[in-house]
Design a protein around this motif. Structure first.
Motif, mmCIF file in Angstrom:
data_model
loop_
_atom_site.group_PDB
_atom_site.id
_atom_site.type_symbol
_atom_site.label_atom_id
_atom_site.label_comp_id
_atom_site.label_asym_id
_atom_site.label_seq_id
_atom_site.Cartn_x
_atom_site.Cartn_y
_atom_site.Cartn_z
ATOM 1 N N UNK A 33 0.818 -1.201 0.000
ATOM 2 C CA UNK A 33 0.000 0.000 0.000
ATOM 3 C C UNK A 33 0.856 1.257 0.000
ATOM 4 N N UNK A 34 1.985 1.232 0.706
ATOM 5 C CA UNK A 34 2.872 2.394 0.728
ATOM 6 C C UNK A 34 3.553 2.619 -0.622
ATOM 7 N N UNK A 35 3.540 1.605 -1.491
ATOM 8 C CA UNK A 35 4.134 1.750 -2.817
ATOM 9 C C UNK A 35 3.091 2.108 -3.877
ATOM 10 N N UNK A 36 1.864 2.416 -3.444
ATOM 11 C CA UNK A 36 0.839 2.860 -4.378
ATOM 12 C C UNK A 36 1.303 4.150 -5.044
ATOM 13 N N UNK A 37 1.149 4.233 -6.349
ATOM 14 C CA UNK A 37 1.648 5.373 -7.117
ATOM 15 C C UNK A 37 0.622 6.501 -7.099
ATOM 16 N N UNK A 66 4.993 8.958 -8.397
ATOM 17 C CA UNK A 66 5.854 8.716 -7.251
ATOM 18 C C UNK A 66 5.055 7.901 -6.239
ATOM 19 N N UNK A 67 5.756 7.119 -5.436
ATOM 20 C CA UNK A 67 5.065 6.278 -4.470
ATOM 21 C C UNK A 67 4.611 7.109 -3.280
ATOM 22 N N UNK A 68 3.603 6.609 -2.606
ATOM 23 C CA UNK A 68 3.074 7.293 -1.436
ATOM 24 C C UNK A 68 4.151 7.463 -0.367
ATOM 25 N N UNK A 69 5.014 6.454 -0.212
ATOM 26 C CA UNK A 69 6.061 6.485 0.807
ATOM 27 C C UNK A 69 7.077 7.591 0.516
ATOM 28 N N UNK A 70 7.306 7.913 -0.754
ATOM 29 C CA UNK A 70 8.311 8.894 -1.153
ATOM 30 C C UNK A 70 7.719 10.269 -1.424
#
Length: 665
Positions: free
Chosen positions: A45-49, A58-62
């Motif tokens: 989920x944190x890598x959802x774009x 960009x990913x949610x985490x970044x």
């Protein structure tokens, strides 16, 4: 009444017939093959774009911003009937129902029917109306079935999206035509939702070329007035649309278009000059049509570019005012990644909008027709200070508009990811909100004391010539507490200047014998807002997901003795809480529960309230789902907001039920 019963009989008959049909492959793929947040790990989920923060993937985490993503599966399992109800899932977003066809939606305060500090986009196309500086949510015709995700950015987004993205940006992103192969029919009916029908079909035209057609019809019954009795807020919407996607050697191309007709009932107490107070029951008519085209080309891994064209025609007919507006938007954008540790994106924009406004005895514009131009340029550089740990984003946008001239809106964002469990960020921004057409040059009348002798009338003179501005500090922390639990914290401190406020002039007697109280709209207001937003995502078991969020908000408005602050610091709850539970009872049975709680809204004398929604879904076949939804189950009815701008009679949100079917073939 007979018509309503007939519609329900036809709907139920269609449901029964469809249930007896043999199963086919779902809309492109079976429902289980869609992205289901319950089947994704928290790391996934944190890598959802997301694309709305920086106009790039960009990913949610970044992401160095407070971002919340509402997926299509989230919308389905929430039981939401429309986009405003779906937005209630995002922390920090206030969604208050004014009536069954009107909402006050804002981010971090300053709620109104036309909340002027929130920019709303559909696939990157602005639906922000310059007439009142806000969104006609009742005319937003995007079917829920076609939404891929909704990206909600809390905090200024003007450095990328331009003026009016002051407190946040909502970008509604629809599915590619390729994701909609085959057919889909969704039908629903209930106690307040008289009927809702969606039909969609997509197919491949040629290699790498896909199209989609859709139609939506919806009819919502009226609610009840706060003092009792049937209200006048019924709502009918009809829309048809198409989308074409093509990917080839010279880039990808998307074309989409839609035609929409909306009828929304309303009751208002309207004033005019000479003094007269009149109860008006009307059906607001809104017709919209748009054409959107976008071309994207990636020349190499280091260089890509895009061009977007949008045309929209909008017609609104209301007892207060009537408007016809056409708008053309052009945007060009390039992205360069050739330099080490630099990712540069820049773009140019131009918008021309021309309108024709019909005056009424309640509101009079000095200029009934106008053509406005908006020019813009932006640039943003994402700098990798140290690989995978520190990133610095520097950017600014320069806009030129007809009313306030040049507006510079810079921002700086810093992101630190010390390891795979922590992501911390901070942002400094400046954003502006330009005056609307009615704020720029309009005179409005409001009967203050019609029974007094002599009767008194308040005359509003609107001549704003400066932009509202905010200097914002945002910070946040994302933390992976456990493999099954993550937390997202965002906090902010905003300082507003040149806010819209009211200055009272000396009352005077005017023929034929009434007291006129002149009130001027000025840009002398200021305010400070602070807040905290916390969201928690926990998977106690593979079949169970819990999502909780809490928001705290404080607004301090400053005003002098001869001025009125508009009191919009007291139209948003200072505390809110949400808890959603998604439970798979079995492989084909799902139960969802959603509790929301808010404290009182002082200005409208609305007590705090708690709501409960329940949804039970049964996957009868791979391509066939039956569901039943109950909303606002804890109380028979409750008020949520009172509209001031267009003086609609206050109504209450009622307890309601509806059931439906979703069939893909």
């Amino acid at each position: 009444m007979k018509k309503r019963i007939g519609i329900r009989v036809v709907t139920i008959s269609m449901l029964s017939c469809l249930f007896l049909l043999p199963g086919f492959s779902a809309w492109g793929t079976p429902r289980q093959a869609e992205i289901d947040p319950l089947e994704m790990s928290l790391e996934e989920l944190m890598q959802v774009v997301v694309t709305s923060v920086a106009k790039k993937e960009q990913t949610l985490w970044d992401t160095a911003a407070a971002v919340y993503v509402i997926s299509n599966e989230d919308i389905r399992r929430s039981g939401a009937k429309n986009i405003p109800e779906a937005l209630r899932m995002a922390p920090g977003v206030q969604v208050s129902a004014i009536a069954n066809n009107k909402w006050a939606i804002s981010i971090r305060g300053f709620a109104e029917r036309f909340s002027n500090k929130l920019l709303v986009l559909v696939d990157g196309r602005s639906v922000y109306s310059p007439l009142f500086s806000g969104v006609f949510w009742e005319a937003l015709d995007v079917p829920l079935e076609l939404i891929e995700r909704i990206e909600v950015i809390r905090g200024p987004g003007s450095a990328i999206w331009g003026v009016n993205a002051v407190n946040g940006v909502i970008n509604i992103i629809t599915k590619l035509a390729e994701q909609s192969e085959g057919g889909r029919i969704s039908l629903a009916t209930g106690s307040e939702l008289r009927h809702r029908g969606f039909v969609g079909y997509g197919s491949e035209l040629s290699e790498q070329t896909y199209f989609r057609l859709h139609a939506l019809t919806k009819d919502t019954a009226p609610s009840r007035f706060v003092g009792g009795g049937k209200a006048e807020d019924d709502w009918q919407l009809r829309t048809v649309g198409l989308r074409l996607d093509h990917a080839g050697e010279f880039g990808s191309m998307m074309i989409q278009s839609s035609l929409n007709t909306t009828n929304a009932g309303d009751e208002s107490n309207l004033s005019s000059s000479p003094p007269r107070l009149e109860r008006v029951v009307q059906t607001q008519e809104i017709d919209t049509g748009y054409l959107l085209g976008r071309w994207e080309h990636e020349r190499s891994q280091q260089h890509s570019r895009s061009f977007q064209f949008a045309f929209e025609h909008f017609r609104w007919d209301n007892a207060v005012l009537a408007e016809k507006r056409s708008t053309v938007d052009l945007e060009y954008q390039e992205r360069w990644r050739g330099l080490p540790r630099h990712d540069v994106i820049w773009g140019l924009g131009y918008r021309i909008s021309w309108d024709d406004i019909s005056n009424t005895p309640t509101v009079v514009l000095e200029d009934g027709s106008a053509t406005t131009h908006l020019y813009s340029i932006f640039v943003q550089d994402e700098i990798s200070i140290t690989p995978d740990n520190w990133k610095l984003v520097l950017g600014a946008r320069l806009d030129h508009n007809e009313y306030t001239g040049f507006e510079l809106q810079p921002n700086a964002r810093l992101l630190w990811t010390p390891n795979e469990f922590h992501s911390l960020w901070m942002a400094l921004s400046r954003a502006v909100r330009t005056p609307s057409r009615t704020e720029r040059a309009a005179i409005g009348y409001n009967m203050a004391q019609p029974e007094s002798q002599p009767p008194s009338v308040v005359t509003f003179f609107r001549h704003l010539d400066r932009a509202e501005q905010v200097h914002a500090l945002d910070a946040g922390w994302r933390h992976q507490l456990l493999p099954s639990m993550s937390m997202d914290i965002a906090t902010f401190y905003y300082r507003y200047n040149q806010l819209r406020d009211l200055a009272i002039d000396t009352p005077e007697f005017q023929p034929p014998g009434f007291l006129n109280v002149p009130v001027m709209f000025t840009n002398q207001g200021s305010a400070t807002t602070t807040g905290l937003e916390v969201s928690l995502d926990w998977r106690p078991f593979d079949i169970w997901r819990l999502e909780a969020s809490m928001s705290l908000l404080r607004i301090q408005r400053e005003s002098t003795q001869d001025r009125i602050s508009n009191i919009d610091d007291e139209v948003s709850p200072t505390r809110s809480f949400s808890l959603r539970s998604s439970l798979d009872l079995s492989s084909d049975l799902q139960l969802d529960a959603w509790i929301r709680s808010f404290n009182a809204i002082k200005q409208h004398d609305i007590s705090g309230f708690t709501t409960l929604d329940l949804r039970l879904g049964w996957q009868a076949r791979d391509n066939l789902e039956l569901f039943i939804v109950g909303q606002n189950l804890l109380r028979p009815s409750h008020p949520e907001f009172v509209e001031i701008q267009l003086a609609s009679t206050p109504t209450e949100v009622q307890r309601s039920f509806y059931f439906g079917i979703d069939w893909r073939f």
